[in-house]
Enzyme design. Structure first.
Site, PDB file in Angstrom:
ATOM      1  N   HIS A  12       0.863  -1.185   0.000  1.00  0.00           N
ATOM      2  CA  HIS A  12       0.000   0.000   0.000  1.00  0.00           C
ATOM      3  C   HIS A  12       0.893   1.228   0.000  1.00  0.00           C
ATOM      4  O   HIS A  12       1.576   1.500   0.977  1.00  0.00           O
ATOM      5  CB  HIS A  12      -0.930  -0.013   1.210  1.00  0.00           C
ATOM      6  N   ASP A  14       1.391   4.796   0.265  1.00  0.00           N
ATOM      7  CA  ASP A  14       1.168   6.203   0.609  1.00  0.00           C
ATOM      8  C   ASP A  14       2.377   6.950   0.054  1.00  0.00           C
ATOM      9  O   ASP A  14       3.504   6.693   0.467  1.00  0.00           O
ATOM     10  CB  ASP A  14       1.095   6.368   2.124  1.00  0.00           C
ATOM     11  N   ASP A 124      -7.583   2.130   2.006  1.00  0.00           N
ATOM     12  CA  ASP A 124      -7.305   2.907   3.214  1.00  0.00           C
ATOM     13  C   ASP A 124      -8.181   4.149   3.300  1.00  0.00           C
ATOM     14  O   ASP A 124      -8.019   4.965   4.194  1.00  0.00           O
ATOM     15  CB  ASP A 124      -5.813   3.309   3.197  1.00  0.00           C
ATOM     16  N   HIS A 350      -5.226  10.167   0.549  1.00  0.00           N
ATOM     17  CA  HIS A 350      -5.813  10.351   1.879  1.00  0.00           C
ATOM     18  C   HIS A 350      -4.827  10.913   2.894  1.00  0.00           C
ATOM     19  O   HIS A 350      -5.244  11.511   3.874  1.00  0.00           O
ATOM     20  CB  HIS A 350      -6.421   9.039   2.380  1.00  0.00           C
TER      21      HIS A 350
HETATM   22 ZN   LIG Z   1      -2.812   4.855   3.178  1.00  0.00          ZN
END
Ligand SMILES: [Zn+2]
Length: 901
Positions: A12, A14, A124, A350
């Site tokens: 994931h 980010d 997420d 996010h």
């Molecule tokens: Zn995230």
């Protein structure tokens, strides 16, 4: 049937969060290097899911351009699974169009490489918007995977209390407000439930016993999904060995390395009949309310203000002007707009738009907003230049008279009323005519002339000359070197009433025949500066700084509006937490000053200053509680005894013909660890209220569920919050203020909008100080207020959205042209339909419009684009076989393509 375990490798990603962007970026390069190497060396390592975002490909190739061929090879051979989105955006803090463009651009980029993974991927995302099922259906997807928003009950708790937001299984049907339905996959044990699979027997046994039990608790079939990865997780290089071992240890279970396609194909065949159906937005409504993460809507409010500004600049100014200009030029800046959109969307993940990262990240966010905004401004100016060049202004100027034509564009999709203030150049001296300082002095000596403004019909329209100035400026011709000059400008204000959406009107600033006598009779503000009144509204400013407003349409009077409330905040960037037993501080108890700053018959503005005495910060306990990582719920910090003055200066403006009171609140913030809100008591009693969400006016309950522990219930909005009963209603319009709460006070509902939230740490899994999230700066927050009776609810919604789109004004010269001085590009749609896009299709340059239904009722589709014929499209702007709709169903999103006829 034999259990089958689908192990899906992913990381994931980010792009920025608890580390600055480049710290994560460099690690991304290592990750992709490792994944590509594994594809080359381990034939059993079948595939890797690239986190649903195509931007990872750009991020990698920026550093390793020589790896393009290898990337392409493994995308084409099906090992590297890409798309479908450009980035993993926050659903609620990005505009409706941003949510579409993220798919449009992500799918377009995916197709340049191969085929996207056809799963709406929201692992997420901090809660999921209600229109997700329809958005997915309109791009041809039938599944979405997400990590938050729904409470799973599992087999031990077979009774689902409220089926709307809870599910027994990790698989469920998800129905949108329009009735669209998709399969929802909840990562009930998070998107890391198969992370770091051991490759030694003892550890593997312990691992799988636990993981299989966890998955089986929620799985509705014998197909179990194991997500092999987590946040920034390096690829597991020994996974093939670990899978071989698992197959040896569990002879009655099959473990395979799989992709979403394989898992979904098997799952769909075996789905049971008794899946639950969850409905609409999924925001953890059925939880204790502490971890909805909705307070990210007020973390670093300046990011939200920037986002609103840039989104409007691209969607509602640059694209509409460029779309209209295409009719003249045959050209549309597709590439430049895609670049601007991508730059803006890089702020939409996010951890970015939510303001829940470290300070370095959000500094870069501001730079990206500035970059995207400048591209948007450039494209708007270029398009407007093409239009005004072709607008006939000769007819406005009488033979031999000195006149200065200018064009006012309403680039929004709906009718707009309000005053316009612009600088008009009335005399120019180029540098070629003398020394700059001499030219400046010459113009400075010129006597002020009185001017009047005429419309295209030659009628004098009400206007005011507010100021004049001499200033340096320059032209940048397309075929010549720069042309510097000094010019004299006058600032003029005029009133625009009921200007249709996507239209322009041309005016002429001309020397006035005679000096106008100043009359104050029709001024909007009373002589004592305490009452603002036009034909729609009467607002009185009380000694304590609050407003009493009468909606003259219905006679309904609202009192105690415009209260400011300040409380402590010992939470973090994600979650607001007020100190225990703390009493709020209100502006009504502070020193108030009232001053008239403008008062004409076109508009008046009154400034209300509240000097609020508030604590300088939390007390010293907070830092220790942060350092020792005590969860916010258990913190004992209070506010400091030391105080400072927070100056909250609000300009209240009422324009002639306008049905909105407009507010600009300037805050000089010297305090830490607090939250400031503006309160509008509605004096209405209702059970629900309405807010602007993604392609949806969402109705939300005023009360929380029985398990809710959080004393607050923060919610998201974009442009407005409305509360109404059968007779009356109030709409608060917000500009880049995304957090609100509906409070019950004395049996009536109050709309509270957060203006500023100051906190000192990121929160989440460790201690990350964020001094810049204290927002120690000067900010101006804008918002507005309007009212309605039994009818006109959607009018107030359109007015609210329109507050964010200013009129665009461009000066031009006197010339003939093929375009009429006053032109309407579309026929006005029903006020219940909101236009979100007016752009061109990349493939064929046809006009694309998108709109949705603001009302919960069927509305006839009456949109017309002048000289064009419509065809029904999907969200990817591909023609649909279905006929053009004649009505828009409740909550329906309609995209149309328009061909010149
Ligand atoms: Zn995230």
């Amino acid at each position: 049937m034999m259990k089958k375990v689908y192990i899906l490798s992913h990381s994931h990603w980010d792009r920025e969060w608890y580390l600055p962007y480049e710290q994560h970026h460099m690690r991304l390069v290592e990750l992709i290097d490792d994944v590509l190497a594994l594809f080359e060396t381990d034939p059993e390592f079948k595939s890797f899911h690239l986190d649903g975002q195509t931007i990872i490909l750009e991020d990698y190739l920026q550093v390793r351009p020589e790896k393009e061929a290898l990337l392409r090879k493994h995308i084409e051979n099906g090992k590297l699974k890409i798309g479908p989105f450009y980035i993993l955006q926050d659903a609620f803090l990005t505009s409706s169009e941003s949510n579409v463009r993220n798919m449009l651009i992500g799918i377009e980029d995916s197709r340049k490489w191969g085929a996207p993974v056809e799963v709406g991927y929201f692992p997420d995302t901090f809660g999921n918007m209600g229109q997700t099922p329809q958005l997915m259906r309109q791009v041809g997807f039938k599944t979405a995977a997400f990590g938050r928003g729904v409470k799973t009950t599992g087999f031990n708790n077979a009774v689902v209390d409220d089926e709307k937001y809870a599910s027994q299984f990790s698989e469920m049907w998800w129905k949108g407000p329009d009735g669209s339905e998709i399969l929802g996959l909840l990562f009930a044990n998070w998107y890391s439930n198969g992370n770091e699979v051991p490759d030694t027997p003892e550890e593997a046994k312990a691992f799988w016993d636990q993981k299989l039990a966890d998955a089986e608790q929620y799985a509705s079939t014998d197909h179990l999904l194991m997500m092999n990865g987590c946040d920034h997780q390096p690829v597991q290089k020994n996974l093939s060995k670990a899978i071989r071992l698992a197959n040896e240890l569990y002879p009655d279970v099959t473990f395979i390395h799989a992709s979403f396609d394989e898992y979904l194909a098997a799952l769909e065949k075996d789905l049971p009949k008794n899946l639950n159906t969850v409905t609409g937005e999924l925001t953890s409504q059925e939880t204790d309310g502490w971890y909805t993460l909705a307070n990210t809507a007020s973390s670093r409010m300046y990011l939200k203000q920037w986002n609103a500004r840039v989104s409007r600049q691209l969607e509602n100014i640059a694209e509409p002007l460029a779309t209209m200009a295409y009719e003249e030029t045959g050209e549309y800046p597709h590439d430049q707009l895609t670049y601007a959109w991508k730059t803006l969307m890089q702020n939409h993940p996010h951890d970015s738009i939510c303001g829940c990262s470290v300070d370095e990240v959000h500094r870069e966010n501001v730079t990206r907003f500035e970059k995207a905004n400048e591209v948007g401004k450039y494209l708007a100016d270029e398009a407007a230049a093409q239009l005004i060049k072709n607008i006939d202004t000769a007819s406005l100027s009488e033979e031999g008279s000195n006149g200065y034509p200018f064009v006012v564009f309403n680039t929004s999709g709906s009718e707009k009323t309000g005053s316009v203030t612009t600088w008009v150049e009335v005399e120019r001296l180029p540098f070629s005519e003398g020394m700059p300082q001499e030219l400046y002095a010459r113009l400075k000596e010129r006597k002020g002339l009185d001017f009047e403004v005429k419309n295209a019909q030659g009628e004098v329209v009400p206007s005011h000359i507010i100021a004049d100035k001499v200033d340096f400026h320059y032209d940048l011709p397309k075929d010549k070197f720069r042309q510097p000059f000094v010019a004299r400008y006058v600032q003029v204000e005029l009133l625009m009433t009921d200007v249709p959406g996507l239209s322009w009107q041309t005016f002429l600033l001309a020397p006035a025949a005679e000096k106008k006598a100043a009359s104050t009779e029709a001024n909007i503000a009373s002589s004592n500066g305490r009452v603002l009144e036009n034909r729609w509204l009467k607002a009185e400013i009380k000694d304590n700084g609050t407003l009493t407003v009468e909606n003259k349409d219905t006679g309904k009077v609202y009192e105690n509006l415009l209260q400011f409330e300040d409380v402590g905040d010992i939470g973090n960037e994600y979650i607001f937490k007020q100190p225990e037993n703390e009493r709020p501080i209100y502006s009504m108890d502070s020193d108030i000053e009232v001053q008239t700053v403008k008062n004409t018959e076109l508009a008046a503005a009154i400034e209300i200053t509240a000097n609020m005495e508030i604590p300088v910060s939390a007390d010293e306990r907070l830092e220790e509680e942060q350092r020792s990582m005590i969860e916010f719920r258990y913190r004992e910090a209070q506010r400091s005894k030391e105080t400072t003055t927070m100056v909250v200066k609000t300009t209240v403006t009422l324009e002639k013909d306008s049905r909105q009171l407009k507010f600009a609140t300037k805050i000089v913030n010297n305090s830490k660890d607090h939250r400031l809100r503006v309160l509008f008591p509605t004096s209405l009693q209702t059970d629900t209220h309405f807010a602007d969400s993604i392609f949806e006016v969402v109705e939300r309950p005023n009360k929380v569920n029985k398990d809710w522990q959080n004393p607050t219930n923060p919610q998201h909005t974009h442009a407005f919050v409305n509360l109404h009963d059968a007779e009356n209603g109030m709409t608060v319009a917000t500009v880049g203020l995304n957090e609100y709460e509906v409070l019950a006070q004395n049996d009536q509902q109050t709309i509270a909008v957060t203006l500023l939230r100051s906190v000192g740490e990121l929160g989440d899994w460790g201690y990350f100080p964020t001094p810049e999230a204290q927002c120690l700066d000067t900010y101006t927050m804008t918002y507005a207020l309007s009212f309605h009776g039994q009818k006109g609810i959607e009018r107030t919604y359109q007015e609210a959205m329109n507050v964010q789109v200013p009129f665009s004004v461009y000066q031009t010269s006197v010339h003939s042209g093929s375009l009429k001085p006053d032109t309407q590009f579309i026929a006005q749609t029903d006020e219940r339909l909101a236009l979100t896009a007016f752009k061109r299709n990349k493939e064929n340059n046809q006009i694309v419009t998108r709109l949705y239904n603001l009302a919960n009722e069927e509305v006839s589709l009456d949109l017309k684009v002048m000289g064009h014929e419509a065809q029904n499209c999907n969200l990817l702007e591909e023609p649909e076989k279905t006929a053009n709709p004649s009505v828009v169903e409740p909550f329906e999103i309609v995209t149309q393509s328009w061909q010149k006829n």
